[in-house]
Design a protein around this motif. Structure first.
Motif, PDB file in Angstrom:
ATOM      1  N   ALA A   3       0.827  -1.207   0.000  1.00 52.20           N
ATOM      2  CA  ALA A   3       0.000   0.000   0.000  1.00 52.20           C
ATOM      3  C   ALA A   3       0.863   1.260   0.000  1.00 52.20           C
ATOM      4  CB  ALA A   3      -0.932  -0.002   1.206  1.00 52.20           C
ATOM      5  N   VAL A   4       1.915   1.259   0.806  1.00 51.94           N
ATOM      6  CA  VAL A   4       2.815   2.418   0.860  1.00 51.94           C
ATOM      7  C   VAL A   4       3.446   2.672  -0.507  1.00 51.94           C
ATOM      8  CG1 VAL A   4       4.947   3.316   1.852  1.00 51.94           C
ATOM      9  CG2 VAL A   4       3.300   2.145   3.308  1.00 51.94           C
ATOM     10  N   ILE A   5       3.875   1.600  -1.162  1.00 51.78           N
ATOM     11  CA  ILE A   5       4.490   1.736  -2.486  1.00 51.78           C
ATOM     12  C   ILE A   5       3.506   2.346  -3.470  1.00 51.78           C
ATOM     13  CG2 ILE A   5       5.448   0.456  -4.432  1.00 51.78           C
ATOM     14  CD1 ILE A   5       6.546  -1.567  -2.391  1.00 51.78           C
ATOM     15  N   SER A   6       2.262   1.882  -3.460  1.00 47.09           N
ATOM     16  CA  SER A   6       1.255   2.416  -4.379  1.00 47.09           C
ATOM     17  C   SER A   6       0.966   3.882  -4.102  1.00 47.09           C
ATOM     18  CB  SER A   6      -0.043   1.596  -4.276  1.00 47.09           C
ATOM     19  OG  SER A   6       0.110   0.315  -4.858  1.00 47.09           O
ATOM     20  N   VAL A   7       0.863   4.221  -2.816  1.00 43.89           N
ATOM     21  CA  VAL A   7       0.567   5.606  -2.444  1.00 43.89           C
ATOM     22  C   VAL A   7       1.670   6.546  -2.917  1.00 43.89           C
ATOM     23  CG1 VAL A   7       0.342   7.191  -0.496  1.00 43.89           C
ATOM     24  CG2 VAL A   7      -0.921   5.033  -0.489  1.00 43.89           C
ATOM     25  N   LEU A   8       2.909   6.219  -2.596  1.00 44.86           N
ATOM     26  CA  LEU A   8       4.014   7.114  -2.913  1.00 44.86           C
ATOM     27  C   LEU A   8       4.341   7.120  -4.405  1.00 44.86           C
ATOM     28  CD1 LEU A   8       6.412   6.425   0.103  1.00 44.86           C
ATOM     29  CD2 LEU A   8       4.683   8.211  -0.164  1.00 44.86           C
ATOM     30  N   TYR A   9       4.253   5.969  -5.044  1.00 42.44           N
ATOM     31  CA  TYR A   9       4.529   5.913  -6.478  1.00 42.44           C
ATOM     32  C   TYR A   9       3.476   6.676  -7.271  1.00 42.44           C
ATOM     33  CZ  TYR A   9       5.473   4.030 -11.127  1.00 42.44           C
ATOM     34  OH  TYR A   9       5.751   3.904 -12.470  1.00 42.44           O
ATOM     35  N   GLY A  10       2.198   6.471  -6.917  1.00 42.98           N
ATOM     36  CA  GLY A  10       1.136   7.181  -7.619  1.00 42.98           C
ATOM     37  C   GLY A  10       1.260   8.681  -7.475  1.00 42.98           C
ATOM     38  N   ALA A  11       1.569   9.140  -6.260  1.00 42.28           N
ATOM     39  CA  ALA A  11       1.723  10.578  -6.039  1.00 42.28           C
ATOM     40  C   ALA A  11       2.933  11.130  -6.779  1.00 42.28           C
ATOM     41  CB  ALA A  11       1.845  10.855  -4.543  1.00 42.28           C
ATOM     42  N   SER A  12       4.032  10.382  -6.792  1.00 42.39           N
ATOM     43  CA  SER A  12       5.243  10.842  -7.473  1.00 42.39           C
ATOM     44  C   SER A  12       5.020  10.948  -8.980  1.00 42.39           C
ATOM     45  CB  SER A  12       6.409   9.893  -7.181  1.00 42.39           C
ATOM     46  OG  SER A  12       6.682   9.834  -5.799  1.00 42.39           O
ATOM     47  N   CYS A  13       4.328   9.971  -9.547  1.00 43.32           N
ATOM     48  CA  CYS A  13       4.031  10.017 -10.983  1.00 43.32           C
ATOM     49  C   CYS A  13       3.097  11.177 -11.315  1.00 43.32           C
ATOM     50  CB  CYS A  13       3.414   8.700 -11.441  1.00 43.32           C
ATOM     51  SG  CYS A  13       4.587   7.329 -11.516  1.00 43.32           S
ATOM     52  N   ALA A  14       2.154  11.458 -10.438  1.00 41.83           N
ATOM     53  CA  ALA A  14       1.234  12.571 -10.679  1.00 41.83           C
ATOM     54  C   ALA A  14       1.981  13.900 -10.741  1.00 41.83           C
ATOM     55  CB  ALA A  14       0.160  12.609  -9.589  1.00 41.83           C
ATOM     56  N   ILE A  15       2.984  14.066  -9.882  1.00 34.29           N
ATOM     57  CA  ILE A  15       3.763  15.310  -9.876  1.00 34.29           C
ATOM     58  C   ILE A  15       4.457  15.536 -11.215  1.00 34.29           C
ATOM     59  CG2 ILE A  15       5.789  16.430  -8.836  1.00 34.29           C
ATOM     60  CD1 ILE A  15       4.993  15.189  -6.183  1.00 34.29           C
ATOM     61  N   ALA A  16       4.843  14.446 -11.877  1.00 36.87           N
ATOM     62  CA  ALA A  16       5.631  14.551 -13.108  1.00 36.87           C
ATOM     63  C   ALA A  16       4.791  14.793 -14.355  1.00 36.87           C
ATOM     64  CB  ALA A  16       6.459  13.277 -13.289  1.00 36.87           C
ATOM     65  N   GLN A  17       3.466  14.832 -14.249  1.00 40.60           N
ATOM     66  CA  GLN A  17       2.608  14.916 -15.428  1.00 40.60           C
ATOM     67  C   GLN A  17       2.357  16.353 -15.868  1.00 40.60           C
ATOM     68  OE1 GLN A  17       2.017  12.016 -16.898  1.00 40.60           O
ATOM     69  NE2 GLN A  17       3.101  11.153 -15.122  1.00 40.60           N
ATOM     70  N   ASN A  18       2.215  16.523 -17.188  1.00 38.10           N
ATOM     71  CA  ASN A  18       1.794  17.798 -17.764  1.00 38.10           C
ATOM     72  C   ASN A  18       0.363  17.746 -18.277  1.00 38.10           C
ATOM     73  OD1 ASN A  18       4.102  19.458 -17.422  1.00 38.10           O
ATOM     74  ND2 ASN A  18       5.135  18.362 -19.081  1.00 38.10           N
ATOM     75  N   ASP A  19      -0.175  16.536 -18.431  1.00 38.30           N
ATOM     76  CA  ASP A  19      -1.556  16.345 -18.856  1.00 38.30           C
ATOM     77  C   ASP A  19      -2.442  16.311 -17.607  1.00 38.30           C
ATOM     78  OD1 ASP A  19      -4.064  15.082 -19.556  1.00 38.30           O
ATOM     79  OD2 ASP A  19      -3.148  14.452 -21.430  1.00 38.30           O
ATOM     80  N   MET A  20      -3.416  17.220 -17.535  1.00 35.96           N
ATOM     81  CA  MET A  20      -4.286  17.293 -16.361  1.00 35.96           C
ATOM     82  C   MET A  20      -4.986  15.969 -16.091  1.00 35.96           C
ATOM     83  SD  MET A  20      -6.064  21.026 -16.961  1.00 35.96           S
ATOM     84  CE  MET A  20      -7.083  20.900 -15.497  1.00 35.96           C
ATOM     85  N   LYS A  21      -5.451  15.309 -17.132  1.00 37.66           N
ATOM     86  CA  LYS A  21      -6.206  14.082 -16.955  1.00 37.66           C
ATOM     87  C   LYS A  21      -5.320  12.949 -16.460  1.00 37.66           C
ATOM     88  CE  LYS A  21     -10.074  11.754 -19.189  1.00 37.66           C
ATOM     89  NZ  LYS A  21     -10.780  11.498 -20.467  1.00 37.66           N
ATOM     90  N   LYS A  22      -4.097  12.890 -16.986  1.00 34.40           N
ATOM     91  CA  LYS A  22      -3.182  11.847 -16.535  1.00 34.40           C
ATOM     92  C   LYS A  22      -2.767  12.094 -15.087  1.00 34.40           C
ATOM     93  CE  LYS A  22      -0.541   9.779 -19.463  1.00 34.40           C
ATOM     94  NZ  LYS A  22       0.545   9.371 -20.406  1.00 34.40           N
ATOM     95  N   MET A  23      -2.657  13.359 -14.696  1.00 31.02           N
ATOM     96  CA  MET A  23      -2.330  13.676 -13.305  1.00 31.02           C
ATOM     97  C   MET A  23      -3.423  13.169 -12.367  1.00 31.02           C
ATOM     98  SD  MET A  23      -1.616  17.402 -11.505  1.00 31.02           S
ATOM     99  CE  MET A  23      -0.058  17.669 -12.362  1.00 31.02           C
ATOM    100  N   VAL A  24      -4.672  13.406 -12.719  1.00 31.59           N
ATOM    101  CA  VAL A  24      -5.782  12.929 -11.895  1.00 31.59           C
ATOM    102  C   VAL A  24      -5.823  11.404 -11.899  1.00 31.59           C
ATOM    103  CG1 VAL A  24      -8.278  12.989 -11.573  1.00 31.59           C
ATOM    104  CG2 VAL A  24      -7.075  15.044 -12.318  1.00 31.59           C
ATOM    105  N   ALA A  25      -5.477  10.781 -13.042  1.00 33.33           N
ATOM    106  CA  ALA A  25      -5.471   9.322 -13.127  1.00 33.33           C
ATOM    107  C   ALA A  25      -4.443   8.721 -12.172  1.00 33.33           C
ATOM    108  CB  ALA A  25      -5.185   8.882 -14.563  1.00 33.33           C
TER     109      ALA A  25
END
Length: 500
Positions: free
Chosen positions: A278-300
């Motif tokens: 769970a920790v890995i999913s939480v931190l990985y998902g948040a880290s990937c969201a920070i790197a996005q330029n597409d609004m929809k991909k960030m929310v995904a």
């Protein structure tokens, strides 16, 4: 009563799809809205007669179907499934209402939406393992076509990837279901007929592997998540609303209903691993969201992180943390639906979701001040600001999980800070500052586009201020689910080895 929730959307889909004449695009939309409204209102009627203090399945319907397979038409609802049924009904109506009136092939489109609603509804009500699997697979078909036909430029790739991942998910789940019935000596797939307590810890852990991988794909958990960003980016806005708001909840629902509830000894043994996952999913998902330029991909990617909180709470398996599971499912359903809806409106009016292009959309004269204000509310709710449903659901999860997994809980709490980071990036780039010269003379946003978002925003605030209106339906059921002889999530690998 429960069969009506299945028959209404199925009959509506058949009426829209097969009526040979007189079904214009405009009429198709109206019929779909009426059918979705009837289904949702009937769910409200059922909830008004639901007894929150009763922990057994209510409004049960049983009909023998295929005796040779041990398959029965067996439906029922409890405090776990009822809120999800209400969420499914509401978001189906919102998805239909937010659909472009000039959409291509409207009859086929609305028929698929109603069929999708029926499949998800059936899965939440099924009290038979094989019946659940059938509904779980049925919802795959309409969702595939909804992405493949009405999606973006890479819709074929995204739909095929979704299909392959979900097919693997179904295979793993079915294998575990068959193993439960065969190894426990049960004569049917009915949930109340299974006696999984006779299974050894080793056997339960083996069966849990299929459950965790199968439903882990659906949630999705890292590294089983790669289909989700592609599906969201290519899907139309209404489909993204349903995908994030409801369909991901089939995964978390399955973990609780068929993993933690049916295989408690095995769940206790693997709980530390689940908490770390769970920790890995939480931190990985948040880290990937920070790197996005597409609004929809960030929310995904934010969905990947936020659904990890549910796994943490389920791993801890305390009455309070498991209550937080259902709260987080409803919270994420409302918030993610709002965010995808607002991103869809921005894309519709500006023609882009690129944070490098968008700027100043909160401009009160030439921008989208109402949409921007709703977006502020949505990102605040997702970041866990007090007074909104996102805060109370995450607080309950952290409070209930800390006593069992303090380190993993503290690490997961970092995810809430990262959520604030990437959504501040989104707001700062797209909505604040001077209006970007690339997006000028924006069309007005009608109240028809705003109303679904306003409804979701109101619910987010209401359940944030008064969470007891939701908790009262689920607390008795969730407390009973963890009231089992073996202490869940307190058995470490070291202790287990010492006992033997």
């Amino acid at each position: 009563m429960l069969s009506i929730l299945l028959l209404v959307p199925l009959l509506g889909a058949a009426l829209i799809g097969f009526l040979p004449f007189g079904m214009t695009p405009k009429l198709s939309r109206k019929v779909a809205l009426v059918v979705a409204s009837i289904a949702f209102l009937w769910t409200v009627v059922i909830s008004s007669q639901f007894n929150p203090g009763e922990t057994n399945q209510q409004f049960t319907e049983f009909l023998p179907w295929i005796d040779a397979l041990g398959l029965n038409y067996y439906l029922g609802i409890d405090g776990l499934s009822l809120p999800l049924l209400l969420l499914n009904g509401l978001l189906t109506w919102i998805a239909i209402d937010s659909t472009d009136e000039n959409i291509a092939r409207p009859r086929f489109y609305y028929s698929l939406l109603l069929l999708l609603n029926a499949g998800v509804t059936g899965a939440f009500m099924a009290q038979d393992l094989l019946l659940f699997f059938l509904f779980y697979e049925i919802e795959l078909i309409p969702l595939y076509f909804l992405i493949a036909i009405w999606g973006g430029e890479r819709r074929g790739y995204a739909a095929t990837k979704f299909l392959i991942y979900t097919a693997v998910s179904g295979i793993m789940i079915l294998a575990s279901f068959l193993g439960m019935v065969w190894l426990s000596g049960s004569s049917s797939f009915a949930l109340d007929a299974l006696n999984t307590s006779v299974l050894s810890v080793e056997t339960q852990v083996l069966l849990l592997l299929g459950i965790l991988i199968g439903f882990g794909i659906k949630i999705p958990l890292v590294p089983l998540h790669t289909w989700l960003p592609d599906a969201h980016v290519e899907a139309s806005t209404p489909i993204s609303v349903l995908l994030a708001g409801v369909l991901l909840k089939l995964g978390t629902y399955g973990l609780l209903r068929f993993g933690m509830n049916l295989l408690p000894n095995g769940w206790s043994y693997v709980a530390p691993v689940l908490a770390t996952w769970a920790v890995i999913s939480v931190l990985y998902g948040a880290s990937c969201a920070i790197a996005q330029n597409d609004m929809k991909k960030m929310v995904a990617y934010s969905s990947v992180g936020h659904m990890g909180y549910v796994l943490l709470a389920a791993a801890a398996a305390t009455p309070l943390s498991v209550l937080g599971c259902i709260m987080q499912m409803i919270s994420h359903g409302l918030i993610s639906a709002l965010l995808f809806l607002l991103v869809g409106i921005v894309y519709k009016k500006t023609g882009t979701r690129d944070l490098g292009v968008l700027q100043g959309l909160l401009n009160p004269e030439r921008g989208m001040p109402v949409i921007g204000s709703l977006m502020v509310l949505g990102v605040m709710a997702s970041a866990g600001i007090p007074g909104m449903v996102g805060f109370i659901s995450e607080f309950i999860i952290f409070r209930g999980s800390f006593a069992v997994f303090p380190v993993q809980t503290l690490l997961s709490m970092i995810g809430t800070g990262l959520t604030a980071v990437y959504f501040l990036i989104l707001m700062n780039r797209a909505f604040f500052g001077r209006l970007s010269p690339q997006v000028v003379n924006l069309p007005r946003v009608s109240w028809g586009d705003r109303i679904p978002a306003v409804v979701l925003a109101v619910l987010i605030v209401i359940f944030g201020v008064q969470p007891n209106w939701l908790v009262r339906w689920t607390e008795p059921t969730m407390t009973t689910m963890v009231n089992i002889p073996t202490p869940v999530a307190t058995v470490s690998f070291v202790k287990e080895k010492t006992k033997t």
